[in-house]
Design a protein around this motif. Structure first.
Motif, PDB file in Angstrom:
ATOM      1  N   GLY A 415       0.646  -1.321   0.271  1.00  0.00           N
ATOM      2  CA  GLY A 415       0.239  -0.160   0.224  1.00  0.00           C
ATOM      3  C   GLY A 415       0.863   1.114  -0.098  1.00  0.00           C
ATOM      4  N   ARG A 416       1.466   1.563   0.738  1.00  0.00           N
ATOM      5  CA  ARG A 416       2.354   3.044   1.272  1.00  0.00           C
ATOM      6  C   ARG A 416       3.735   2.903   0.452  1.00  0.00           C
ATOM      7  N   LYS A 417       3.964   1.309  -0.123  1.00  0.00           N
ATOM      8  CA  LYS A 417       5.664   1.164  -1.079  1.00  0.00           C
ATOM      9  C   LYS A 417       5.175   2.525  -2.041  1.00  0.00           C
ATOM     10  N   PRO A 418       6.062   3.390  -2.029  1.00  0.00           N
ATOM     11  CA  PRO A 418       6.422   4.164  -3.708  1.00  0.00           C
ATOM     12  C   PRO A 418       6.498   3.652  -5.316  1.00  0.00           C
ATOM     13  N   ILE A 419       5.990   3.809  -5.894  1.00  0.00           N
ATOM     14  CA  ILE A 419       6.301   3.114  -6.909  1.00  0.00           C
ATOM     15  C   ILE A 419       7.121   2.872  -7.693  1.00  0.00           C
ATOM     16  N   ALA A 420       8.329   3.552  -7.804  1.00  0.00           N
ATOM     17  CA  ALA A 420       9.845   3.461  -8.119  1.00  0.00           C
ATOM     18  C   ALA A 420      10.542   2.481  -7.266  1.00  0.00           C
ATOM     19  N   ASP A 421      10.200   2.721  -5.974  1.00  0.00           N
ATOM     20  CA  ASP A 421      10.836   1.227  -5.152  1.00  0.00           C
ATOM     21  C   ASP A 421      10.281  -0.322  -5.051  1.00  0.00           C
ATOM     22  N   PHE A 422       8.770   0.119  -5.627  1.00  0.00           N
ATOM     23  CA  PHE A 422       8.069  -1.607  -6.132  1.00  0.00           C
ATOM     24  C   PHE A 422       9.073  -1.413  -7.581  1.00  0.00           C
ATOM     25  N   LEU A 423       8.768  -0.958  -8.307  1.00  0.00           N
ATOM     26  CA  LEU A 423       9.330  -1.182  -9.452  1.00  0.00           C
ATOM     27  C   LEU A 423      10.872  -1.492  -9.764  1.00  0.00           C
ATOM     28  N   THR A 424      11.636  -0.933  -8.682  1.00  0.00           N
ATOM     29  CA  THR A 424      13.447  -0.964  -8.992  1.00  0.00           C
ATOM     30  C   THR A 424      13.304  -2.570  -7.568  1.00  0.00           C
ATOM     31  N   GLY A 425      12.228  -2.518  -7.096  1.00  0.00           N
ATOM     32  CA  GLY A 425      12.617  -3.995  -5.971  1.00  0.00           C
ATOM     33  C   GLY A 425      12.050  -5.069  -6.649  1.00  0.00           C
ATOM     34  N   LEU A 426      11.161  -5.272  -8.213  1.00  0.00           N
ATOM     35  CA  LEU A 426      10.918  -6.652  -9.073  1.00  0.00           C
ATOM     36  C   LEU A 426      12.639  -6.878  -9.670  1.00  0.00           C
ATOM     37  N   CYS A 427      13.447  -5.981  -9.274  1.00  0.00           N
ATOM     38  CA  CYS A 427      14.874  -6.716  -9.456  1.00  0.00           C
ATOM     39  C   CYS A 427      15.110  -7.563  -8.740  1.00  0.00           C
ATOM     40  N   ASN A 428      15.263  -7.470  -7.666  1.00  0.00           N
ATOM     41  CA  ASN A 428      15.996  -7.936  -6.603  1.00  0.00           C
ATOM     42  C   ASN A 428      14.617  -9.094  -6.125  1.00  0.00           C
ATOM     43  N   PRO A 429      14.978 -10.117  -6.229  1.00  0.00           N
ATOM     44  CA  PRO A 429      14.003 -11.603  -5.667  1.00  0.00           C
ATOM     45  C   PRO A 429      13.748 -11.401  -4.186  1.00  0.00           C
ATOM     46  N   LEU A 430      14.584 -11.149  -3.193  1.00  0.00           N
ATOM     47  CA  LEU A 430      14.309 -11.044  -1.908  1.00  0.00           C
ATOM     48  C   LEU A 430      13.178  -9.910  -1.681  1.00  0.00           C
ATOM     49  N   GLU A 431      12.535  -8.960  -2.218  1.00  0.00           N
ATOM     50  CA  GLU A 431      12.249  -7.551  -2.575  1.00  0.00           C
ATOM     51  C   GLU A 431      10.926  -7.865  -2.770  1.00  0.00           C
ATOM     52  N   ARG A 432      10.556  -8.587  -4.360  1.00  0.00           N
ATOM     53  CA  ARG A 432      10.023  -8.753  -4.932  1.00  0.00           C
ATOM     54  C   ARG A 432       8.669  -9.528  -3.868  1.00  0.00           C
ATOM     55  N   GLN A 433       7.746  -8.805  -4.351  1.00  0.00           N
ATOM     56  CA  GLN A 433       6.131 -10.237  -4.002  1.00  0.00           C
ATOM     57  C   GLN A 433       5.255 -10.227  -4.556  1.00  0.00           C
ATOM     58  N   ILE A 434       4.805 -11.865  -4.883  1.00  0.00           N
ATOM     59  CA  ILE A 434       4.785 -12.412  -6.450  1.00  0.00           C
ATOM     60  C   ILE A 434       2.598 -12.890  -5.694  1.00  0.00           C
ATOM     61  N   ARG A 435       1.708 -11.770  -5.881  1.00  0.00           N
ATOM     62  CA  ARG A 435       0.568 -12.703  -5.708  1.00  0.00           C
ATOM     63  C   ARG A 435      -0.449 -13.841  -5.866  1.00  0.00           C
ATOM     64  N   PRO A 436      -0.837 -14.594  -5.420  1.00  0.00           N
ATOM     65  CA  PRO A 436      -0.486 -16.059  -5.100  1.00  0.00           C
ATOM     66  C   PRO A 436      -1.613 -16.208  -6.145  1.00  0.00           C
ATOM     67  N   GLY A 437      -0.966 -17.228  -6.537  1.00  0.00           N
ATOM     68  CA  GLY A 437      -1.608 -18.736  -7.983  1.00  0.00           C
ATOM     69  C   GLY A 437      -0.374 -17.710  -9.056  1.00  0.00           C
ATOM     70  N   PHE A 438       0.531 -17.186  -8.829  1.00  0.00           N
ATOM     71  CA  PHE A 438       1.430 -16.671  -9.630  1.00  0.00           C
ATOM     72  C   PHE A 438       2.531 -16.988  -9.392  1.00  0.00           C
ATOM     73  N   GLU A 439       3.332 -17.879  -8.349  1.00  0.00           N
ATOM     74  CA  GLU A 439       4.127 -18.147  -8.057  1.00  0.00           C
ATOM     75  C   GLU A 439       5.081 -18.922  -8.598  1.00  0.00           C
ATOM     76  N   HIS A 440       4.113 -19.405  -9.953  1.00  0.00           N
ATOM     77  CA  HIS A 440       5.302 -20.167 -11.103  1.00  0.00           C
ATOM     78  C   HIS A 440       5.038 -19.468 -12.098  1.00  0.00           C
ATOM     79  N   LEU A 441       4.481 -18.727 -12.817  1.00  0.00           N
ATOM     80  CA  LEU A 441       4.067 -18.042 -13.636  1.00  0.00           C
ATOM     81  C   LEU A 441       5.136 -16.720 -13.888  1.00  0.00           C
ATOM     82  N   ALA A 442       5.044 -15.876 -12.688  1.00  0.00           N
ATOM     83  CA  ALA A 442       5.759 -14.980 -12.476  1.00  0.00           C
ATOM     84  C   ALA A 442       7.250 -15.137 -12.813  1.00  0.00           C
ATOM     85  N   PRO A 443       7.979 -13.735 -13.965  1.00  0.00           N
ATOM     86  CA  PRO A 443       8.927 -14.075 -14.051  1.00  0.00           C
ATOM     87  C   PRO A 443       9.782 -13.886 -13.053  1.00  0.00           C
ATOM     88  N   GLN A 444      11.231 -15.075 -13.020  1.00  0.00           N
ATOM     89  CA  GLN A 444      11.621 -14.662 -12.151  1.00  0.00           C
ATOM     90  C   GLN A 444      12.876 -13.867 -12.396  1.00  0.00           C
TER      91      GLN A 444
END
Length: 1501
Positions: A415-444
């Motif tokens: 919720g309160r996470k800035p969009i830029a931090d969210f986008l940058t965090g996608l490059c970090n496996p430890l920071e990105r969060q995956i929606r339920p049901g997409f654990e094996h579908l989202a790019p890794q």
């Protein structure tokens, strides 16, 4: 912004939004993408408020309000500055700092809009240019290419010259920095580049700014509005600008206004508004930048830097804003900003980006930025965003579609996470969060992310838009319009094909003004230079006072002129220092196309003329008449003009070598060796007639020699030197008279009592006086012109040694292995394992902490410094307390005194006055306070030669308690390395990315600085902007560690800039400051920041929007503080989709009157009343003992020296060069008189070696001093440990240099080779070299900076040479000097000891050139005629032909002992006495150095 523009943007954004909602990842994700968007959002928002959903119209409406947002106080501005007269009058007031907060607000949109409208009406064509890149691939060198350099591998490389031609050389490995990328940015658009550190963001910006030479390969296409990169570099360099993350202001003594005015003088366009002068245009731009960036009141403030005391200079944040202003003054069409908000507070960062937005819209500029920790408000100001992950482009498109795109791929944004931090965090496996049901579908991993992007409709739409844009460029002839605008921008007479706006003479004018400002500001160095000249002139002339017109006077004239040239030569050494400090800023301005770099040298030549005239005239007036030189106006002015050109010619040689060298050390070594050759082969030290044929050619190409000849001929021509006085003729005594005598002076005729100067020069030196003007003087002038030309060309065309891409150097065999492509798939699992390891180490570190009981308080702290306008208060009545378990944040705008407060509390201030009470655990501070306190400063001062692991180990070994074993300390170091994610660079050399071009990155240096404090296990921790330069995840990891440490009981005080809500909520308390160092709030933050928000809202602040960032809200509200009582003014504040008005209030006064302030004051007053002002507990200033400190420090210093080949290997090659040149110059000396003289000159070469070692030791001392002062501030070790270590580490190298120096020339020159003589020579040279190095340290220690040392060193060295007794024997010196100076001169003891050691057992056999010829009276043989002479006391020599009756051959000396005893009055009995004295001088230097280190142990700050 007009309605048509809004409508067009709305349609464009909506089109991209629609396209982004289509799936981009094949597989089951398509099912999710095809579902109703509203339902999916509802199902997977995880409580996220609907306000965070993409709303195009809301965003556009918000931006329309934002354009009128950027406001600061202005002066005398009416009606939005519509009239030029009002603008100009306001400019002047703003520059003077006369700002009245009651006046109307400065509206940037109105100001720039009016400017743009006036320009359009005047027919000024705008520069509009976009950027296109296709299939861009960028490569650089791999890690194996850069092993850590050591003395051994550099020497081995030098011994393998064939590798320079590629023979037997391993092929350098390369790494791909940017994978195949395609995209474009149109004029009038802003592109945000996001990615984690080392993802390629900086490289991408450099490529778009056409800074390509940093990379090995750049493949693909980059064009600028249809102009290819090669053409753009040649003709339009400066229209695409890259601004570095690091601030580089070479000239810290310039003011802010002078810095900006210089660029504007070169970049002011030729086509301006009607009747607008250049000066008016410059004032308008300076006024604009001053208001826009908050620098109005700092216009007359010195920039400052590492070599200038911090008081009275710009703060770090203000220097960052000045860097931004410098780029804006270039008026470039494309601007690339690399983390330019680093070091700025949240409000300043937001205002800065808003300014970019407004300028981009109005002037249709192309703006590209990389940012860390960008807020949503900043993020939404950009049109497009590029996201890079390990060099792969995983997204390129509109900013308002990026979040939805990745959510469609299955990722969740809290919720309160800035969009830029969210986008940058996608490059970090430890920071990105995956929606339920997409654990094996989202790019890794990065390749999968890129695959998703390339398969998306968004990518296809981008390619179509790119084709349309390219077609639009062709149809609208955008290239031609840009070229026409650039031509119109060129000033009159500026070549249209050049990238420079100003013509040659305007560049010269601008640089002249700047250099004059610099010289005025650096008065101390200039004064020291002239004082040195006067002192040298008076001392030298007093030593050669009123030279007689006899044989001795003729020789002394030669020596006086030679000494004069040597002094001027050594004085020019400081020019090398000045010249070598400029490459970084020169490279910056080369990239900006401010001026042609060669023009800088032309300007220096222009300024050289008055200085050379003044210096030489001053020297000549003090020395010429005291020397007793020929009193003739023509000769006086000839002496003057030759010295002037000689001075400028020597400056040219030094600068040419400097322009071709990579660093000062190398340049100093080359110039030192060159000056040895030039002075040796000038004709005085070794006359041409006895030069060896293989080196005699140097004489004919020697500019020093031609200058010496010209001066000597000018003095000696036509003069008659008489031989009547005792000691000038032979034979002497009763019964000997002319014409049966001969002058001892060469060039005379037997039987004549005088010698003509012309004959003396011809016979002694082979100098023809008829060659005075041509070729001698003409050659000197020609060499001056030649080196002026060569230096100009070298500066202009040789590749710069600065600005290289940052590369890391690793220990051999410790290179990080690159992950193969097939192993990248498991990166998430690997990262997960590393995170578990890191958390385990964190637990171990926390568990190892002793529960904290430390309470730290300060009460009524005031810090005042002196300034031109009187006392300046930087910290104003600030009080506070930090307790165990409390994590306290210090916040405020730039210039609010945050760093000054931390410096005061950490006891680092040495300038200014500090008042107030500081207590620790209810006790006054004791000597152990600095040791038990960790202070991570704003500037990362890290030792460059050691690795990351070695740096941490050094801190742990010396700062942790001595009761802890080394094994435990080593284990703790490894835990901290893992904790702060330094494993990948643990064996990498820290390096110096600014001056050496290699080392760990800015972000990694920040983490290392934090780690060095944590590893010491402090009981109290201060941190100044620990998250600056870090990405969101790196910042979160650091703050999370601090939170855990605070929970374990460690009190922490932390200055924080631009904190996100996630970071801000980790803190317990907040100390909020405003400009002037005043407190606005000091108390708890509360859950969800409720306490502090309520505090401000209850006092009239607007309501805080629930989706906003409390940190930004508080800074904005506090930023509305004013010192007046007027409450009518308001400013608009934006937080995401919320905006509100803030009335100006005196928040400082409200705080002082608040109950919170009263409660805090009462608590602190109670603490102060119970403080033990004289505690009796035992305190230890250092954690370890003296001998342990010395051992650890010696290990690091030896490691440092081993990894400093530029210094040590350079010294070795310089030493060997001097040795070999000396040996081959005096090859196999015989036993003639001239060879006795040459033996003395051979020993004189040790003086030149000493001079080089003295000069080279000084920058070494200054470099080490910076790290010592940093270490001493935290009490790593004592000043005595450092001082002794500085000397001890040099001794092995001194022995090594001495040995090879002896080997290089001793036997080749033919010196005596008995074991006693060789052994004595070696031992003496060892101590003499050691004395020279420590003497260099002492001179550096007594000088304020390296420039000052390079100015005064020639004076000391010249005096040592002058009074050594070999150039003017002691018996002929004035009594004043021989009574004390002669006996204090180490050179005297050196040359005496080594001369008598060499010559004591030698016999002399004169050759035909040595004989003095005369005729005996008629009827007498030579032997009988000389009997009476040889029987008299003090007679020397022998008759070679005693039975001859004509032309007697008299040899003046028969033994070496006779030679040095008669001429110099030296004795072999003094050999070991002199050795002892030299050892004493070395010990004295060592002791004096300890004292000087003690006196300068703390920096001025």
């Amino acid at each position: 912004m007009n309605d048509e523009k809004l409508k067009r943007d709305d349609n464009h954004i909506q089109q991209y939004l629609d396209s982004a909602q289509r799936p981009s990842f094949t597989g089951p994700a398509e099912i999710y993408a095809d579902e109703n968007q509203e339902n999916t959002n509802k199902a997977y928002t995880y409580g996220e408020p609907s306000a965070n959903q993409v709303n195009v119209s809301s965003a556009i409406n918000q931006y329309q309000d934002l354009q009128c947002e950027l406001t600061t106080c202005s002066s005398h501005i009416n009606n939005g500055l519509k009239q030029s007269h009002h603008r100009h009058s306001s400019i002047t007031l703003a520059e003077e700092g006369r700002v009245d907060s009651k006046d109307e607000e400065f509206n940037l949109t109105d100001f720039l809009g009016g400017f743009s409208k006036d320009a359009d009406q005047s027919g000024i064509k705008p520069k509009r240019l976009g950027v296109i890149w296709k299939h861009l691939v960028v490569k650089g060198y791999g890690a194996e290419t850069n092993p850590i350099l050591t003395n051994s591998n550099v020497i081995l490389k030098a011994l393998q010259p064939w590798k320079l031609f590629g023979i037997g050389k391993k092929k350098n490995s390369k790494r791909t920095i940017l994978q195949s990328m395609t995209g474009f940015v149109k004029e009038g658009e802003m592109l945000l580049v996001l990615g984690r550190p080392d993802s390629g963001c900086t490289s991408f910006l450099k490529i778009l700014a056409n800074a390509r030479r940093h990379f090995t390969d750049v493949n693909g296409e980059v064009n600028y509005g249809g102009i290819d990169a090669s053409t753009f570099e040649k003709r339009y360099r400066g229209q695409a600008i890259y601004n570095e993350e690091e601030d580089h202001h070479l000239y810290p003594t310039l003011t802010t206004k002078q810095t900006l005015e210089f660029i504007l003088r070169c970049k002011t366009p030729g086509t301006r508004l009607p009747n607008e002068t250049k000066k008016a245009f410059m004032h308008r731009i300076i006024y604009l930048l001053g208001n826009m960036l908050g620098l109005t009141k700092q216009m007359d403030t010195m920039v400052g830097g590492s070599n200038v005391p911090t008081s009275g200079t710009l703060t770090t944040g203000e220097r960052k804003r000045l860097s931004i202003a410098e780029v804006m003054t270039t008026l470039s069409a494309i601007t690339c900003w690399d983390c330019s908000t680093s070091g700025l507070d949240a409000v300043s960062a937001l205002d800065y980006v808003r300014s970019l937005r407004i300028m981009t819209d109005i002037f249709k500029k192309t703006t590209i930025s990389t940012l860390y920790q960008a807020s949503n408000t900043i993020y939404k100001l950009y049109d497009k965003v590029v996201i890079l992950d390990n060099g792969y482009c995983i997204y390129f498109g509109p900013t308002d579609q990026a979040k939805a795109y990745f959510e469609n791929l299955g990722f969740y944004c809290p919720g309160r996470k800035p969009i830029a931090d969210f986008l940058t965090g996608l490059c970090n496996p430890l920071e990105r969060q995956i929606r339920p049901g997409f654990e094996h579908l989202a790019p890794q991993n990065a390749p999968q992310f890129e695959q998703c992007y390339r398969q998306s409709q968004l990518y296809q739409d981008m390619l179509i838009a790119l084709e349309i844009y390219e077609q639009e460029i062709k149809e609208t002839n955008a290239t031609g319009s840009f070229e026409e605008a650039v031509r119109a921008e060129h000033q009159k007479y500026a070549p249209m094909h050049d990238p420079y706006t100003a013509p040659f003479f305007q560049q010269v004018k601008a640089l002249l003004i700047r250099q004059i400002h610099l010289q005025r500001q650096d008065r101390d160095a200039l004064l020291a230079r002239y004082v040195t000249i006067v002192a040298q002139a008076i001392i030298t002339s007093s030593c050669f006072f009123k030279l007689p017109s006899d044989a001795l006077g003729a020789l002394l004239r030669c020596g006086a002129i030679f000494v004069s040239l040597l002094f001027i030569t050594s004085l020019s050494q400081s020019e090398l220092m000045i010249f070598m400090t400029g490459p970084r800023i020169m490279e910056k301005y080369r990239h900006f196309a401010v001026y042609r770099t060669g023009v800088l040298y032309i300007v220096q030549l222009i300024l050289d003329v008055p200085h050379a005239v003044a210096q030489i005239l001053l020297y000549e007036l003090c020395s010429y008449f005291m020397f007793g030189f020929y009193l003739d106006a023509g000769r006086f002015f000839m002496f003057f003009i030759v010295l002037v050109f000689f001075n400028m010619m020597i400056n040219g040689i030094y600068r040419f070598i400097g322009s071709c060298s990579t660093n000062w050390t190398l340049a100093a070594q080359i110039t030192g060796s060159l000056m040895l050759i030039l002075s040796t082969y000038a004709g005085f030290v070794i006359p041409y007639r006895i030069m060896k044929p293989w080196l005699s050619w140097i004489f004919w190409f020697n500019p020093f020699g031609y200058s010496y000849q010209a001066l000597l001929k000018n003095e000696m021509k036509g003069q008659m030197f008489f031989c009547d006085d005792p000691g000038n003729s032979v034979p002497e005594g009763p019964g000997y008279d002319w014409p049966y005598k001969s002058c001892l002076m060469k060039g005379g005729t037997p039987g004549e009592s005088f010698v003509l100067g012309d004959n003396f020069l011809m016979e002694t030196f082979v100098f023809r006086t008829s060659y005075l003007w041509a070729p001698d003087f003409v050659v000197v002038v020609a060499y001056f012109l030649l080196f002026a030309f060569l230096t100009t060309v070298a500066i202009d065309y040789l590749p710069s040694r600065c600005g290289r891409s940052i590369s890391k150097s690793y220990l051999t065999g410790k290179y990080p292995s690159s992950i193969p492509m097939h192993d990248i798939m498991t990166s998430s699992e690997i990262a997960g394992n590393k995170e578990q390891e890191r958390l385990h180490c964190q637990k171990q570190v926390i568990d190892g902490l002793i529960p904290g009981t430390t309470a730290f308080s300060w009460h009524h702290i005031n810090y005042t410094v002196s300034s031109k306008k009187g006392p300046l208060t930087l910290v104003n009545d600030v009080s506070g307390i930090i307790k165990p378990g409390r994590l306290t944040a210090v916040m405020g705008s730039s210039g609010a005194g945050k760093t000054s407060l931390l410096d005061v509390l950490a006891r680092r201030k040495t300038i200014g006055k500090v008042k107030g009470h500081i207590d620790l655990n209810n006790e006054a501070l004791l000597s152990d306070f600095e040791r038990i306190t960790g202070y991570c400063e704003q500037t990362d001062m890290l030792h460059p030669t050691v690795t990351v692991r070695e740096s941490l180990g050094f801190s742990a070994y010396l700062r942790q308690e001595k009761s802890i074993s080394n094994d435990e300390k080593k284990t703790y170091v490894e835990q901290i390395i893992t904790l702060l994610e330094l494993n990948g660079i643990a064996d990498a050399q820290v390096g110096d990315v600014v001056y050496q071009g290699h080392g760990i990155s800015v972000e990694e240096r920040r983490r290392l600085s934090i780690a060095m404090e944590l590893v010491s296990k402090p009981k109290l921790l201060f941190l100044d902007e620990p998250t600056s330069g870090l990405d969101a995840q790196g910042s979160f990891n650091v703050i999370r560690v601090l939170r855990k440490l605070a929970d374990a009981g460690l009190p922490i005080l932390c200055v924080i800039h631009q904190p996100s809500w996630i970071l801000f909520q980790q803190f317990d308390h907040l100390l909020l400051l405003v400009r002037g160092g005043c407190t606005v709030y000091n108390g708890p933050i509360g859950k969800d920041a409720r306490i502090i928000i309520d505090y401000f809202q209850l006092r009239g602040a607007p309501n805080f929007p629930m989706e906003g960032n409390p940190a930004e809200y508080i800074l904005e509200v506090a930023g509305s503080t004013q010192n007046t009582t007027s409450g009518d003014h308001t400013k608009t504040i934006h937080h995401d989709d919320a905006k509100y008005k803030v009335g100006y209030k005196d928040w400082v006064k409200l705080w002082k009157e608040s109950d919170e302030a009263r409660v805090l004051d009462e608590e602190l007053e109670e603490i102060h009343q119970n403080v033990n002002h004289y505690p009796t507990r035992k305190s230890y200033e250092y954690a370890t003992g003296f001998w342990y400190q010395l051992w650890i420090l010696q290990k690091r210093m030896h490691l440092d020296y081993w990894r400093s080949p530029g210094y040590n290997v350079g010294r070795f090659f310089t030493c060997m060069f001097i040795s070999l040149i000396t040996g081959f110059t005096y090859w196999k000396m015989q036993d003639s008189i001239i060879d006795m003289q040459n033996r003395v000159f051979v020993i004189f070469c040790t003086f030149l070696l000493a001079q080089n070692l003295i000069l080279l030791a000084q920058p070494r001392y200054y470099g080490q001093k910076l790290y010592f002062q940093r270490d001493y501030g935290s009490r790593y070790y004592s000043y005595l440990s450092y001082g002794i270590s500085s000397v001890l580490v040099e001794l092995p190298y001194c022995i090594f240099l001495s040995g090879f120096f002896l080997i290089g020339f001793y036997w080749s020159a033919g010196l005596s080779s008995t074991s006693d003589q060789v052994g004595f020579f070696f031992i003496f040279i060892v101590f003499f070299v050691s004395w020279a190095v420590t003497f260099g340290f002492v001179l550096a220690a007594i000088s304020r900076n390296h420039l000052m040392a390079s100015v005064i060193t020639p004076l000391f060295v010249s005096l040592l040479i002058l009074f050594a007794g070999w150039m003017r024997p002691v018996q002929s010196m004035p009594y004043f000097w021989r009574s004390w100076m002669y006996w204090l001169d180490p050179f005297h003891y050196c040359i005496e000891a080594l001369t008598v050691n060499e010559m004591r057992d030698l016999s002399i056999r004169c050759n035909q050139d040595d004989f003095i010829k005369f005729d005996p009276p008629l009827g007498r043989t030579c032997g009988s005629y000389m009997e009476q002479f040889f029987s008299s006391p003090g007679s020397t020599g022998y008759i070679d032909n005693p039975n001859a009756t004509v032309e007697c051959n008299y040899c003046q000396y028969s033994t070496g002992k006779e030679y040095y005893t008669t001429i110099y009055q030296w004795s072999e009995k003094n050999r070991y006495r002199n050795l002892g004295i030299i050892i004493g001088f070395f010990i004295f230097n060592t002791l004096l150095l300890q004292l000087l280190i003690y006196l300068t142990r703390k920096p001025k700050r």
